[in-house]
Design a protein around this motif. Structure first.
Motif, PDB file in Angstrom:
ATOM      1  N   ALA A 174      -6.457 -41.797 -44.672  1.00 35.58           N
ATOM      2  CA  ALA A 174      -4.920 -41.453 -45.016  1.00 35.58           C
ATOM      3  C   ALA A 174      -4.705 -39.828 -45.382  1.00 35.58           C
ATOM      4  CB  ALA A 174      -4.341 -42.171 -46.000  1.00 35.58           C
ATOM      5  N   GLY A 175      -5.805 -39.264 -46.004  1.00 33.05           N
ATOM      6  CA  GLY A 175      -5.694 -37.935 -46.394  1.00 33.05           C
ATOM      7  C   GLY A 175      -5.764 -36.923 -45.131  1.00 33.05           C
ATOM      8  N   VAL A 176      -6.509 -37.527 -44.157  1.00 27.97           N
ATOM      9  CA  VAL A 176      -6.653 -36.699 -43.003  1.00 27.97           C
ATOM     10  C   VAL A 176      -5.276 -36.510 -42.083  1.00 27.97           C
ATOM     11  CG1 VAL A 176      -7.713 -36.391 -40.903  1.00 27.97           C
ATOM     12  CG2 VAL A 176      -9.056 -37.208 -42.490  1.00 27.97           C
ATOM     13  N   LEU A 177      -4.595 -37.701 -41.938  1.00 28.90           N
ATOM     14  CA  LEU A 177      -3.271 -37.620 -41.179  1.00 28.90           C
ATOM     15  C   LEU A 177      -2.081 -37.046 -41.850  1.00 28.90           C
ATOM     16  CD1 LEU A 177      -3.466 -41.102 -39.359  1.00 28.90           C
ATOM     17  CD2 LEU A 177      -3.998 -38.801 -38.434  1.00 28.90           C
ATOM     18  N   ASP A 178      -2.276 -36.847 -43.207  1.00 26.99           N
ATOM     19  CA  ASP A 178      -1.328 -36.397 -44.058  1.00 26.99           C
ATOM     20  C   ASP A 178      -1.293 -34.719 -43.937  1.00 26.99           C
ATOM     21  OD1 ASP A 178      -1.347 -38.683 -46.744  1.00 26.99           O
ATOM     22  OD2 ASP A 178      -0.247 -38.654 -44.728  1.00 26.99           O
ATOM     23  N   LEU A 179      -2.042 -34.174 -43.479  1.00 28.67           N
ATOM     24  CA  LEU A 179      -1.966 -32.520 -43.382  1.00 28.67           C
ATOM     25  C   LEU A 179      -0.721 -32.052 -42.879  1.00 28.67           C
ATOM     26  CD1 LEU A 179      -5.700 -32.042 -41.926  1.00 28.67           C
ATOM     27  CD2 LEU A 179      -4.886 -31.886 -44.067  1.00 28.67           C
ATOM     28  N   PRO A 180      -0.211 -30.795 -43.119  1.00 24.68           N
ATOM     29  CA  PRO A 180       0.843 -30.445 -42.912  1.00 24.68           C
ATOM     30  C   PRO A 180       1.090 -30.097 -41.213  1.00 24.68           C
ATOM     31  CG  PRO A 180      -0.456 -28.864 -44.033  1.00 24.68           C
ATOM     32  CD  PRO A 180      -1.111 -30.011 -44.200  1.00 24.68           C
ATOM     33  N   VAL A 181       2.444 -30.580 -40.787  1.00 25.82           N
ATOM     34  CA  VAL A 181       2.500 -30.184 -39.330  1.00 25.82           C
ATOM     35  C   VAL A 181       3.727 -29.614 -39.049  1.00 25.82           C
ATOM     36  CG1 VAL A 181       1.272 -32.347 -38.743  1.00 25.82           C
ATOM     37  CG2 VAL A 181       3.613 -32.528 -39.033  1.00 25.82           C
ATOM     38  N   GLY A 182       4.518 -29.106 -40.056  1.00 23.75           N
ATOM     39  CA  GLY A 182       5.769 -28.356 -39.867  1.00 23.75           C
ATOM     40  C   GLY A 182       5.655 -27.088 -38.944  1.00 23.75           C
ATOM     41  N   GLN A 183       4.650 -26.005 -39.185  1.00 25.06           N
ATOM     42  CA  GLN A 183       4.476 -25.090 -38.391  1.00 25.06           C
ATOM     43  C   GLN A 183       4.308 -25.348 -36.813  1.00 25.06           C
ATOM     44  OE1 GLN A 183       5.011 -22.144 -39.812  1.00 25.06           O
ATOM     45  NE2 GLN A 183       4.455 -21.209 -37.874  1.00 25.06           N
ATOM     46  N   LEU A 184       3.564 -26.406 -36.448  1.00 24.64           N
ATOM     47  CA  LEU A 184       3.012 -26.651 -35.115  1.00 24.64           C
ATOM     48  C   LEU A 184       4.334 -27.259 -34.374  1.00 24.64           C
ATOM     49  CD1 LEU A 184       0.820 -26.738 -33.131  1.00 24.64           C
ATOM     50  CD2 LEU A 184       0.499 -29.250 -33.889  1.00 24.64           C
ATOM     51  N   VAL A 185       5.189 -28.292 -35.150  1.00 23.06           N
ATOM     52  CA  VAL A 185       6.442 -28.632 -34.679  1.00 23.06           C
ATOM     53  C   VAL A 185       7.317 -27.498 -34.286  1.00 23.06           C
ATOM     54  CG1 VAL A 185       8.341 -30.249 -35.243  1.00 23.06           C
ATOM     55  CG2 VAL A 185       6.049 -30.881 -35.628  1.00 23.06           C
ATOM     56  N   LEU A 186       7.644 -26.586 -35.558  1.00 24.58           N
ATOM     57  CA  LEU A 186       8.542 -25.570 -35.225  1.00 24.58           C
ATOM     58  C   LEU A 186       8.318 -24.568 -34.188  1.00 24.58           C
ATOM     59  CD1 LEU A 186      10.900 -24.213 -36.520  1.00 24.58           C
ATOM     60  CD2 LEU A 186       9.565 -22.811 -37.967  1.00 24.58           C
ATOM     61  N   GLN A 187       6.953 -24.419 -33.904  1.00 26.24           N
ATOM     62  CA  GLN A 187       6.475 -23.699 -32.728  1.00 26.24           C
ATOM     63  C   GLN A 187       7.060 -24.247 -31.381  1.00 26.24           C
ATOM     64  OE1 GLN A 187       2.290 -23.046 -33.049  1.00 26.24           O
ATOM     65  NE2 GLN A 187       2.573 -21.059 -34.767  1.00 26.24           N
TER      66      GLN A 187
END
Length: 756
Positions: free
Chosen positions: A230-243
């Motif tokens: 679970a800790g792997v898939l919880d890494l932040p993704v906001g920057q990638l989605v915003l780009q």
């Protein structure tokens, strides 16, 4: 086997003095260096077999590049081998020179050491060759093309595996984005279909997770693989989605997780009914497990290390060859060292026997060898001890004979005292020189003639005394007797001693005993100063008489011619003109002859003092030779000049006149045709320049050789007899010496010497 000898160290021969101590001095550094080398070899083996392999990964079969310590130990091993070789070479060279000088025990020691080296050399060299071949083959197999290809393919597979995860994520995100747009799944009414579709697509594409976001970055759905931590898939993704929303294009990123690596790809979803607008973003996750990641990294790291180590193929071979060479040298060194060690146990008693023999030769008959050997050498030492006992018992008989010898010596001393009395009372000076060059006797007549005390001569080197007091004539005769090994030699000349000018007649004789052994040289000399003065007066009287006679001879035809002209003139004879011409010709010829004779005499009587200048004697010789080669076509001049002759002080014009007179005499003696030899030589011991002129003429009669240089002596019909007298005068003014003799097989040779 050992022998102890109570010997005195004084007088021992250096070649056999204390051999055991010298041997200990040799073997002590050998042991120290050998122990250090063995320790370094053990450490090298330990680090190469235990420490370095133990520090590597369990799944790595290629060694790492951390060989600094091992290389240092190998260098220390090499230094130790070199030092051992130097020590061994020193002893081998020492053994060679001992064998060459035939020292006691050297031959046996050399043969024994050679035998040990020979027995170990063949198997050791074969072992070294086989080991070198195996090392070479093993290294070649290790770095073969097959191994290189396998490592390169493994690296490519690992690289392609990583690239495949990125490609999978990007392609999956693009395909899902197109399907959502086509099916219009972003509508709120289609939310349940979107959730189930994303769960199906995750399984279909085999990815770790699929996430869908609205244009406002709201999470619409997430489908995650439960097997992924679970800790792997919880890494932040906001920057990638915003780009993806702002850039309206696909993006991907690689994120490192504590338990693996997460590859993420974001693809924009076009909005329905609004061209060019982004309705949402689909995010696909591809998970790389930690075990696979470790293997991929390990394969890449091993491939890089393999390339680095492959570049060290030759150094690795060199190190292996060096190790084989070290072992080979150690084996050979051990055989040689053992040979020396065994030889020492045999040669030391022999050397001690030689020392005892030397002690006996010096008169110590009490010497004994305490032998502890039981073999043949022990028998030899026992025989030696019996011999010394016999010699000591015979010593009393020899001492009795010495009493008789002392009486004979007393008689000899009385005779010697008588001879010394005779020497002290003779009128001539006497100076004796031992064969070691030390003055042993200088009689009172010699003190009177030279005006020097005998204390300043006795016990000193003859060369030093002659140089100190300027006795050049003594030095010249002494040197010539030594160089030419002559038994007798007579010379005369001038000397300035303590401010007094002397003319000395010197005679040297070689002293020999009853066995014809050389004992030295005796110089007997007389002061001829007053005698020569009287002889000069008589000589000048003779010269005046002969000059008067020579002047009188042309006056008679002059007088007769004048009287004849006078008579014919008064008679008014018809043939007066003929008589006048004949008479005047006679008068002119006789006056010319008379003038020539007066000029020659004037040159001889008023010869100027030489102007001595430091210059090359060869230059004036070459100048004179050039003149004669151009003027006499039938004369062959053979010139040989000593290149070692240094410059010397002489008068250029006077020496040129000497050469011209001597060459003219030789050419006239050969009737203007033949060969002439002109040579120079540097006598280094006497520091004299020797010039010789030889011809092929008629030679010199024995009775004329002593008269050649006397004024007005000549065998020529037109000669004045002053040419050679002038030559001798010039050479004498240059402190030189000239002599004449017959050349072999024919002709004459004139030789003069000048001081350098």
């Amino acid at each position: 086997m050992r022998a102890d000898v109570p010997l005195r160290p004084m007088g021992m021969a250096p070649a056999v003095l204390e051999p055991e101590r010298r041997t200990r001095h040799f073997f002590r550094p050998v042991r120290v260096v050998f122990l250090l080398l063995v320790s370094c070899l053990a450490l090298t083996f330990y680090y190469t077999q235990v420490v370095v392999p133990g520090g590597e990964d369990s799944d790595s079969f290629i060694p790492t590049t951390s060989y600094a310590l091992v290389l240092l130990l190998i260098n220390l091993d090499l230094i130790g081998v070199v030092v051992l070789l130097l020590l061994l070479s020193r002893n081998l060279i020492k053994a060679y020179f001992e064998r060459r000088h035939r020292l006691i025990g050297s031959g046996f020691r050399t043969k024994l050491v050679a035998a040990f080296i020979g027995f170990s050399l063949i198997p050791t060299v074969l072992l070294a060759l086989v080991a070198s071949g195996l090392v070479n083959k093993a290294v070649d197999v290790w770095f073969s093309d097959q191994i290189d290809r396998v490592m390169r393919d493994s690296y490519e597979v690992a690289r392609m595996q990583h690239a495949g995860h990125i490609t999978l994520a990007v392609n999956s995100a693009r395909a899902i984005s197109h399907e959502i747009f086509r099916e219009d799944l972003l509508l709120p009414a289609q939310r349940d279909i979107l959730i189930s579709a994303m769960a199906r697509k995750r399984v279909e594409f085999g990815v770790a997770g699929i996430e869908v976001y609205s244009a406002k970055m709201e999470t619409l759905t997430r489908s995650l693989d439960p097997d992924v931590p679970a800790g792997v898939l919880d890494l932040p993704v906001g920057q990638l989605v915003l780009q993806a929303i702002n850039g309206k294009q696909e993006n991907n990123t690689v994120q490192e997780a504590p338990t693996g690596r997460l590859v993420r790809a974001a693809a924009p979803i076009a909005a329905s009914g609004r061209g060019g607008e982004v309705g949402g973003v689909v995010l696909v996750d591809a998970y790389v497990p930690e075990s696979l990641l470790a293997k991929m990294d390990g394969i890449g790291r091993q491939y890089e290390e393999y390339k680095q180590i492959k570049a060290m193929k030759n150094p690795i071979k060199a190190g292996a060859y060096l190790f084989v060479a070290v072992i080979t040298v150690l084996i050979l060194f051990g055989a040689t060292w053992f040979g020396f060690y065994v030889a020492r146990s045999i040669t030391v008693p022999i050397q001690r026997l030689a020392e005892a023999t030397e002690a006996i030769a010096q008169g110590d008959l009490s010497v004994r060898i305490d032998a502890k050997a039981t073999d043949e050498i022990g028998t030899l030492i026992e025989s030696f001890n019996r011999m010394t006992t016999d010699l000591q018992s015979g010593k009393s008989a020899i001492e009795a004979a010495n009493v008789s010898l002392r009486q004979n010596n007393l008689e000899l001393d009385r005779r010697r005292a008588y001879i010394e009395t005779v020497v002290a009372t003779i009128a001539a000076g006497l100076l004796s020189i031992g064969k070691n060059g030390i003055i042993t006797n200088f009689n009172p007549s010699g003190e009177r003639i030279l005006g020097i005390s005998a204390d300043r001569f006795h016990g000193r080197s003859a060369n030093d005394v002659f140089k100190e007091f300027g006795l050049t004539l003594f030095q010249t005769l002494y040197d010539r007797m030594l160089v030419d090994q002559r038994d007798d030699l007579t010379m005369d000349g001038t000397a300035e001693v303590e401010g007094k000018f002397l003319t000395i007649a010197l005679h040297g004789s070689r002293m020999k005993d009853e066995m014809n052994q050389d004992l030295g040289i005796v110089l007997v000399f007389e002061d001829l100063t007053e005698l020569l003065k009287a002889q000069k007066v008589a000589a000048w009287q003779e010269v005046a008489r002969r000059v008067a006679h020579e002047i009188k001879n042309p006056l008679t035809p002059i007088q007769l011619s004048a009287q004849r002209m006078r008579k014919k003139f008064f008679e008014k004879a018809s043939d007066f003109e003929r008589v006048f011409d004949e008479s005047t010709n006679v008068i002119v010829n006789e006056v010319t002859s008379l003038k020539h004779m007066v000029d020659e005499f004037s040159k001889f009587a008023r010869l100027p003092a030489p102007q001595l200048v430091q210059q090359s004697l060869h230059d004036v010789i070459n100048e004179v030779v050039a003149l004669y080669r151009g003027a006499h076509k039938d004369i062959e001049l053979v010139v040989s000049l000593d290149e070692d002759l240094p410059p010397l002080k002489f008068d250029w014009e006077q020496i040129k006149r000497v050469l011209v007179n001597l060459l003219d005499n030789s050419i006239q003696a050969m009737s203007q045709k033949g060969r002439l030899w002109l040579t120079t030589q540097y006598d280094t011991k006497r520091r004299r320049a020797v010039v010789s002129i030889a011809d092929e003429g008629s030679g010199i009669a024995l009775e004329d050789q002593e008269k050649l240089f006397v004024p007005y002596f000549t065998r020529k019909k037109t000669g004045t007899g002053l040419g050679l007298a002038i030559v001798r005068r010039i050479i004498t003014d240059h402190e030189g010496h000239i002599q004449a003799g017959n050349n072999h097989p024919k002709g004459a040779i004139f030789t003069f010497e000048l001081p350098v």
